[in-house]
Design a protein around this motif. Structure first.
Motif, PDB file in Angstrom:
ATOM      1  N   THR A 217      20.571  19.534  26.693  1.00 13.80           N
ATOM      2  CA  THR A 217      21.746  20.228  26.201  1.00 13.80           C
ATOM      3  C   THR A 217      22.766  19.223  25.694  1.00 13.80           C
ATOM      4  O   THR A 217      22.498  18.025  25.679  1.00 13.80           O
ATOM      5  CB  THR A 217      22.335  21.139  27.302  1.00 13.80           C
TER       6      THR A 217
ATOM      7  N   ASP B 157      28.079  32.977  26.117  1.00 10.57           N
ATOM      8  CA  ASP B 157      28.318  31.547  26.329  1.00 10.57           C
ATOM      9  C   ASP B 157      28.455  31.187  27.802  1.00 10.57           C
ATOM     10  O   ASP B 157      27.904  30.188  28.274  1.00 10.57           O
ATOM     11  CB  ASP B 157      29.571  31.095  25.574  1.00 10.57           C
TER      12      ASP B 157
ATOM     13  N   ASN C 214      24.076  25.012  23.346  1.00  8.42           N
ATOM     14  CA  ASN C 214      25.432  25.425  23.688  1.00  8.42           C
ATOM     15  C   ASN C 214      26.405  25.332  22.513  1.00  8.42           C
ATOM     16  O   ASN C 214      27.609  25.498  22.698  1.00  8.42           O
ATOM     17  CB  ASN C 214      25.958  24.551  24.833  1.00  8.42           C
TER      18      ASN C 214
END
Length: 254
Positions: A50, A179, A99
């Motif tokens: 990520t 999110d 993300n």
């Protein structure tokens, strides 16, 4: 600030790209740090890749492309390929926790991962022909297997941006979540993987690499062509326009 932050949380190895000031674009140093982190993955049950600062990965750093040297660019290209290979050769499943923006080589990083879960605000797309490059390490070959040749060429050639939901519909990611639910959802997937046989997950993963391995020569050939184009007018104009935040003005066909 470290290029990469590595955390072991339970049975999962979290690898976080950590250059938010450049939207986590990777240079050879960051690529090497990620490859090193993957060397410790065998003791985990799953790996999560990520980004930090609200971005996933903006691909390869373009800082050098406006005044490139062959040596610099060869180093960037080769280190990028080692990064993608580390993802595919990792014995554990690798999940992309997207993300934020996954652009250029960052989108190819999603292609390289075994699974991908995206935050609803994430975006996807290639950038190559817009910035004086070409996406030869996944987007022009393996992505076609994942989402279909016509769709893959649309991403690789037109350099459009796509929402997370559009990416899910075309098969680029597995799931889209709010999110604030991304890390919990990824953790739940990792927990599910941890209940399965690591031996047979590894066999499943290595067997699934057939299309990646078949395209591997295409990667190296493509990177060789990119090296030959170092310093071209298109490369310099594309990178300069990107850094100056303006539309590029490429010369006509030669």
């Amino acid at each position: 600030m470290p290029d990469v932050v590595v955390d072991r949380i339970g049975d999962t190895l979290w690898i976080r790209l950590n250059r938010p000031e450049r939207r986590n674009a990777f240079d050879p140093a960051m690529s090497a740090a990620v490859v090193e982190a993957f060397e410790d993955a065998a003791s985990a049950r799953a790996v999560v890749l990520t980004g930090s600062g609200g971005s996933f990965c903006a691909g390869g750093s373009l800082q050098q492309l406006s005044t490139p040297t062959t040596g610099q660019m060869r180093g960037l290209y080769q280190s990028s390929l080692r990064l993608f290979d580390a993802v595919r050769s990792c014995p554990r499943p690798v999940i992309a926790a997207v993300n934020g923006a996954a652009a250029g080589g960052g989108n190819e990083l999603v292609v390289a991962c075994d699974l991908a879960i995206a935050a609803r605000s994430a975006t996807f797309g290639q950038t190559g022909p817009r910035v004086g490059s070409a996406p030869v390490t996944g987007a022009t070959n393996v992505m076609g297997v994942q989402i279909g040749e016509k769709r893959a060429k649309e991403l690789a050639m037109l350099c459009r941006r796509y929402t997370a939901e559009q990416a899910r519909e075309m098969g680029l990611v597995n799931e889209v979540v709010d999110d604030d639910a991304l890390e919990d959802t990824v953790t739940a997937w990792c927990d599910e993987l941890a209940r399965l046989s690591p031996r047979y997950l590894e066999i499943t993963k290595i067997s699934s690499n057939i299309w990646w391995n078949a395209a591997r020569d295409s990667f190296t050939n493509g990177l060789g062509m990119l090296v030959q184009a170092v310093g071209s007018a298109d490369m310099v104009e594309g990178a300069t326009a990107f850094l100056e935040k303006r539309k590029p003005s490429f010369p006509g066909p030669e």
